[in-house]
Design a protein around this motif. Structure first.
Motif, short mmCIF file in Angstrom:
data_model
loop_
_atom_site.label_atom_id
_atom_site.label_comp_id
_atom_site.label_asym_id
_atom_site.label_seq_id
_atom_site.Cartn_x
_atom_site.Cartn_y
_atom_site.Cartn_z
N GLN A 86 42.93 42.26 29.93
CA GLN A 86 43.04 43.01 28.81
C GLN A 86 42.30 42.33 27.59
OE1 GLN A 86 47.02 43.23 27.44
NE2 GLN A 86 46.55 44.93 25.90
N LYS A 87 42.53 41.11 27.45
CA LYS A 87 41.70 40.33 26.39
C LYS A 87 40.31 40.53 26.76
CE LYS A 87 45.29 37.24 25.13
NZ LYS A 87 45.48 35.53 25.14
N LEU A 88 39.56 40.44 27.91
CA LEU A 88 38.36 40.73 28.07
C LEU A 88 37.81 42.17 27.80
CD1 LEU A 88 35.91 39.43 29.05
CD2 LEU A 88 36.28 39.86 31.40
N GLU A 89 38.53 42.93 28.00
CA GLU A 89 38.32 44.61 27.92
C GLU A 89 38.27 44.63 26.42
OE1 GLU A 89 36.82 47.69 29.34
OE2 GLU A 89 37.68 46.34 30.66
N GLN A 90 39.24 44.02 25.68
CA GLN A 90 39.06 44.19 24.20
C GLN A 90 38.12 43.73 23.54
OE1 GLN A 90 42.77 42.31 22.95
NE2 GLN A 90 44.04 44.24 23.22
N LEU A 91 37.48 42.63 24.04
CA LEU A 91 36.23 41.95 23.73
C LEU A 91 34.98 42.63 24.23
CD1 LEU A 91 34.94 39.44 22.33
CD2 LEU A 91 35.02 38.42 24.81
N LEU A 92 35.05 43.07 25.30
CA LEU A 92 33.87 44.18 25.69
C LEU A 92 33.79 45.19 24.63
CD1 LEU A 92 33.91 43.74 29.28
CD2 LEU A 92 32.43 42.70 27.77
N THR A 93 34.96 46.02 24.58
CA THR A 93 35.00 47.08 23.46
C THR A 93 34.64 46.74 22.28
OG1 THR A 93 36.98 47.94 24.93
CG2 THR A 93 36.53 48.83 22.54
#
Length: 75
Positions: free
Chosen positions: A10-17
């Motif tokens: 989830q954190k990685l997804e937020q970072l990518l977003t």
């Protein structure tokens, strides 16, 4: 462990977003800056052309004035 992985995903997804959003914002700003630069360059080119034209006219006026002054008899 699954919860930790899910949290990391989830954190990685937020970072990518966030990265994608920031990249889009920067691209937009870059495009706007390029458009401004083109517009300013066109204005500079136009002003330089006008300056050359006025300089040429001033030279012509100076020459004509000298010619007129040469025709005036001295007292």
């Amino acid at each position: 462990m699954d919860a930790e992985l899910a949290s990391l995903e989830q954190k990685l997804e937020q970072l990518l977003t966030r990265h994608a959003e920031e990249q889009a914002r920067l691209r937009s700003q870059h495009a706007a800056a390029l458009a401004d630069a083109r517009s300013l360059q066109e204005r500079v080119d136009a002003l330089e052309a006008a300056n050359r034209e006025l300089t040429d006219k001033l030279g012509l006026v100076g020459s004509r004035l000298e010619a007129l002054l040469a025709r005036i008899p001295e007292a």
